[in-house]
Design an enzyme around this catalytic site. Structure first.
Site, PDB file in Angstrom:
ATOM      1  N   CYS A 109       0.759  -1.108  -0.099  1.00 58.87           N
ATOM      2  CA  CYS A 109       0.309   0.075   0.016  1.00 58.87           C
ATOM      3  C   CYS A 109       0.871   1.280  -0.135  1.00 58.87           C
ATOM      4  O   CYS A 109       0.488   2.506  -0.047  1.00 58.87           O
ATOM      5  CB  CYS A 109      -0.965   0.148   1.107  1.00 58.87           C
ATOM      6  SG  CYS A 109      -2.182  -1.471   1.204  1.00 58.87           S
ATOM      7  N   HIS A 133      -3.049   6.923   2.211  1.00 59.53           N
ATOM      8  CA  HIS A 133      -3.631   5.723   1.681  1.00 59.53           C
ATOM      9  C   HIS A 133      -4.976   5.386   2.352  1.00 59.53           C
ATOM     10  O   HIS A 133      -5.228   5.597   3.582  1.00 59.53           O
ATOM     11  CB  HIS A 133      -2.581   4.490   2.227  1.00 59.53           C
ATOM     12  CG  HIS A 133      -3.199   3.148   2.007  1.00 59.53           C
ATOM     13  ND1 HIS A 133      -3.641   2.659   0.809  1.00 59.53           N
ATOM     14  CD2 HIS A 133      -3.231   2.027   2.920  1.00 59.53           C
ATOM     15  CE1 HIS A 133      -4.203   1.269   0.884  1.00 59.53           C
ATOM     16  NE2 HIS A 133      -3.918   1.194   2.203  1.00 59.53           N
ATOM     17  N   ASN A 144     -10.231   0.101  -0.519  1.00 60.95           N
ATOM     18  CA  ASN A 144      -8.644  -0.164  -0.280  1.00 60.95           C
ATOM     19  C   ASN A 144      -8.189  -0.580  -1.670  1.00 60.95           C
ATOM     20  O   ASN A 144      -8.424  -1.790  -1.854  1.00 60.95           O
ATOM     21  CB  ASN A 144      -8.155  -0.859   0.865  1.00 60.95           C
ATOM     22  CG  ASN A 144      -6.822  -0.873   0.982  1.00 60.95           C
ATOM     23  OD1 ASN A 144      -6.042  -0.708   0.123  1.00 60.95           O
ATOM     24  ND2 ASN A 144      -6.097  -1.439   2.155  1.00 60.95           N
TER      25      ASN A 144
END
EC number: 2.3.1.180
Length: 352
Positions: free
Chosen positions: A118, A261, A291
């Protein structure tokens, strides 16, 4: 004036197939309320069978190149570097970036993948910026793309609720540090002691070298949710503050927007609190896409620019946390860019 890498194009793409919370509730022991309360996510996009990460990367890359061209910036033929951040490459070998470059008409340029989960987009941005300021390249296409739907346990309500597929990209050119869009600095870090917190245990050399079949379930992504929450807030906040202090964004010149993020809305709010920022200064788009791992930051950035939430002149801080463990931040004053939502013609899909 010092040499810098300057953002001059932006693009993003999510696959058309939408999976709202209600669909997951029909398949798993969960509910729309449970997912929203714990994550802030309402829906996510997933690829169709047979699609792959390169397909998303190509679409996001096309839009970023069109964005740069719309402002008289870098055309496709001017790109001499492609860096793709991904943890779900089309194949374990070779890297996916050369395929993406070829499909974008950039065959022959330097192209490679960066794996930092990520945090991948921030790492890729830092690598490309370093190559531009060193004179190794002049114009770069940096893409974050992941298809985590391909590595999730179909029966795990937690991970399936969180992750979606998507990609975002920026075009960088060489320029001066005082220009709008210039990347002003980076803060990067890692902690391998926490590598088991975010992982796919099977499929790599560690498991394959045993000669034994992988234990059931090890082929899927796993995450230690509570520990990751704590580490994400701590490390994104610390990294962001380190960079803010280094470049002097304090007082009247403080941060305008944080594009972090998009892991969990509670993580985003907690990072904002740690930095002393108001909720409206924290960009949130995970409610619509979930996500998207390496695609998360550029996707959120593109959505915020399209909505007018990130505007020319804004002091923008990017920050991420992911498997490795890894974390990182980047900073820039946002330039005046033109988003091109659907450049044509659509590239043909090539699968191998």
């Amino acid at each position: 004036m010092s040499r810098a890498a300057v953002v001059c194009g932006l693009g993003a793409w999510v696959p058309p197939r939408v999976v709202p919370n209600d669909v997951l509730a029909e398949q798993l022991d969960t509910s729309d309320e449970w997912i929203r309360t714990r994550t802030g996510i309402e829906r996510r996009h997933v690829i169709e069978p047979g699609d792959a990460t390169s397909d998303l990367a190509v679409e996001a890359g096309r839009r970023a190149l069109a964005s740069a061209a719309a402002r008289g910036g870098a055309e496709a033929e001017g790109i001499d570097l492609v860096v793709l951040a991904t943890s779900t490459p089309d194949h374990p070998c070779p890297a996916t970036a050369p395929v993406v470059a070829e499909r974008l008409g950039l065959g022959g340029v330097a192209a490679f993948d960066v794996g930092a989960v990520c945090t991948g987009f921030v790492y890729a941005l830092a690598v490309a910026a370093s190559m531009l300021t060193a004179g190794t390249a002049q114009r770069a296409l940096v893409i974050g793309a992941d298809t985590f739907s391909t590595i999730l346990d179909p029966g795990d309500r937690t991970t399936r609720a969180i992750f979606g597929d998507g990609a975002g990209a920026v075009v960088l050119r060489t320029g001066d540090a005082d220009e709008p869009g210039a990347l002003l600095g980076f803060d990067l870090g890692s902690d391998g002691a926490g590598s088991d917190m975010i992982t796919v245990r099977a499929g790599g050399s560690r498991q394959r070298s045993t000669g034994e079949p992988a234990p059931e379930g090890d082929q899927y992504f796993s995450m230690a949710g509570r520990a990751v929450f704590t580490e994400a807030v701590l490390n994104m906040s610390k990294s962001a503050q380190n960079l803010i202090d280094r470049i002097g964004w304090t007082g009247d010149a403080s941060v305008d927007r944080v594009v972090a993020h998009q892991a969990n809305v509670r993580i985003l709010r907690a990072v904002g609190d740690q930095l002393g920022l108001a909720d409206e200064q924290i960009v949130v788009n995970l409610d619509k896409v979930g996500n998207t791992v390496a695609g998360s930051i550029p996707l959120a950035l593109a959505d915020a620019v399209a909505a007018g939430d990130v505007r020319p002149g804004h002091r923008v801080l990017l920050t991420g946390f992911g498997g490795g463990l890894t974390w990182g931040s980047a900073a820039l004053r946002w330039p005046d860019l033109a988003l091109v939502p659907d450049p044509t013609p659509t590239l043909r899909k090539e699968q191998s």
